[in-house]
Design an enzyme around this catalytic site. Sequence first.
Site, PDB file in Angstrom:
ATOM      1  N   HIS A 101      70.964  58.773  66.855  1.00 49.11           N
ATOM      2  CA  HIS A 101      70.159  58.919  68.082  1.00 49.11           C
ATOM      3  C   HIS A 101      69.697  57.604  68.726  1.00 49.11           C
ATOM      4  CE1 HIS A 101      67.175  58.717  64.936  1.00 49.11           C
ATOM      5  NE2 HIS A 101      67.132  60.007  64.697  1.00 49.11           N
TER       6      HIS A 101
ATOM      7  N   HIS B 106      68.155  56.559  60.655  1.00 48.63           N
ATOM      8  CA  HIS B 106      67.144  56.708  61.705  1.00 48.63           C
ATOM      9  C   HIS B 106      66.416  55.370  61.781  1.00 48.63           C
ATOM     10  CE1 HIS B 106      63.676  59.091  63.648  1.00 48.63           C
ATOM     11  NE2 HIS B 106      63.303  57.818  63.647  1.00 48.63           N
TER      12      HIS B 106
ATOM     13  N   PHE C 279      67.874  72.249  59.938  1.00 49.67           N
ATOM     14  CA  PHE C 279      67.783  73.712  59.966  1.00 49.67           C
ATOM     15  C   PHE C 279      66.616  74.254  59.130  1.00 49.67           C
ATOM     16  CE2 PHE C 279      72.470  74.715  61.280  1.00 49.67           C
ATOM     17  CZ  PHE C 279      72.176  74.305  62.576  1.00 49.67           C
TER      18      PHE C 279
ATOM     19  N   ASP D 201      70.439  66.508  67.086  1.00 52.83           N
ATOM     20  CA  ASP D 201      69.200  66.298  66.326  1.00 52.83           C
ATOM     21  C   ASP D 201      68.308  67.532  66.433  1.00 52.83           C
ATOM     22  OD1 ASP D 201      67.334  65.089  64.680  1.00 52.83           O
ATOM     23  OD2 ASP D 201      66.512  63.774  66.224  1.00 52.83           O
TER      24      ASP D 201
ATOM     25  N   HIS E   8      60.355  73.474  65.783  1.00 57.40           N
ATOM     26  CA  HIS E   8      58.977  73.685  65.339  1.00 57.40           C
ATOM     27  C   HIS E   8      58.446  74.912  66.076  1.00 57.40           C
ATOM     28  CE1 HIS E   8      58.816  69.703  63.431  1.00 57.40           C
ATOM     29  NE2 HIS E   8      59.355  69.212  64.533  1.00 57.40           N
TER      30      HIS E   8
ATOM     31  N   ASN F 230      65.476  66.179  55.063  1.00 58.11           N
ATOM     32  CA  ASN F 230      64.011  66.265  55.073  1.00 58.11           C
ATOM     33  C   ASN F 230      63.524  67.713  55.081  1.00 58.11           C
ATOM     34  OD1 ASN F 230      65.261  66.001  57.694  1.00 58.11           O
ATOM     35  ND2 ASN F 230      63.234  65.969  58.612  1.00 58.11           N
TER      36      ASN F 230
END
Length: 444
Positions: free
Chosen positions: A235, A177, A62, A309, A313, A93
């Site tokens: 994922h 990941h 988010f 996920d 952007h 991140n």
Amino acid sequence: MKKILIKNATIVNEGSQLEGDVLVEGEYISSIGNALSHPNAEVIDAQGKYLIPGVIDDQVHFREPGLTHKGTIATESRAGLAGGITSYIEQPNTIPQTVTITALEDKMAIANASSFSNYSFNFGGTNDNLEELKRLDKKACAGVKLFLGSSTGNMLVDDQQVLESIFKSTEMIISAHCEDEQIIRTNMELYKERYGEDIPMSSHPLIRSAEACYLSSSNAIALAKKTKARLHIFHVSTAKETTLFRNDIPLKEKRITAEVCTHHLWFCNEDYSEKGSFIKWNPAVKTAQDREALWEALNDDRIDVLATDHAPHTLEEKNNVYTSAPSGGPLVQHSLVALLEKQKEGKISLTRLIEKMCHNPAILFNIEKRGFIREGYYADLVLVDPSKSWKVTKENIAYKCGWSPFEGIEFSSAVTHCFVNGHLGYENGRFSAVRNAKRLTFER
């Protein structure tokens, strides 16, 4: 105490579809049955609609703090209500990265002040924060997140000794990941030599290859088996990776679990020519054969959880050449309805879809009183009209970034109501200004 009576719904829950009513009193589900009534309840007639538990998304980005030009906890959690998502687990991140307990609590405070849906966060493991990680309270956050491929810069954990220490040092779920860094770097150099910076987007699944995914996932699983760690692979994107997981024991007994995301089930490499960087994710969207294998593994319980996920952007960022266009895209508003299209196509049953999006995340992360329609549970509830068609347009996109890889697609189902802890947060395109979100708690 506000009371809401949802009447005549098709309740999709715990493997069955039953016509019935649900009475909500305050934050909780108080009664489930037929011909329910209450003199003081607001009545919602749900004839012809599905009533499902609120979706729990175990992987979102988010962007707050530090990257709020892309999205915020407020904007993206709000958009998620339109997609039936009532709880989420956000990833580390951000800027600063969530790699200290102070940063974790700071992020919790932001969510407490601004989130429209229930929240928790993963703590990020790095090459040098093992001692901080050991201090985590296992009830305080969802788990630990490790990047085993350089999806997010310096959060890459590439020290094998540190990695093994992390696996040995926590009882918490380690969500990983998995992409092999060396393979990706070697492939990238080859494609840069051939194309320069403007590499075709269709090369993305060749650079971040199936081989890179399988090698990293298989190594992580081998380490988890060696150390007895609790590992969750985020994922999964390749057919070969699906062979790494088992389906012969119940989810509650699994020590190694897997997630698949909406985009890997919807798109394939043939779509890069039209969608370009809008479907550039890490791991990459791969072949139609990989996509089919993911559906098969989801249906036979080798893959346990369905997530988004979600990683927005700006359009300006996405419209760069390959080497500069960031990976990731927004999905929380459209994931459920996209997968309901696949359900109508026969790719998955409705009860199995709800199991993977609602029940299993709650089981996997031991989330208290959520993920099911049960008396005494929090009233995180979603009404879906399975015969209400609508098209995704710029005007109805709720993400802060203002775009969607599904733009122009017409869906044949729509989320009409979304309740968070008994509060109606979304209704037919309108969002409530009132928030009623809570920090997720865990039975550990």
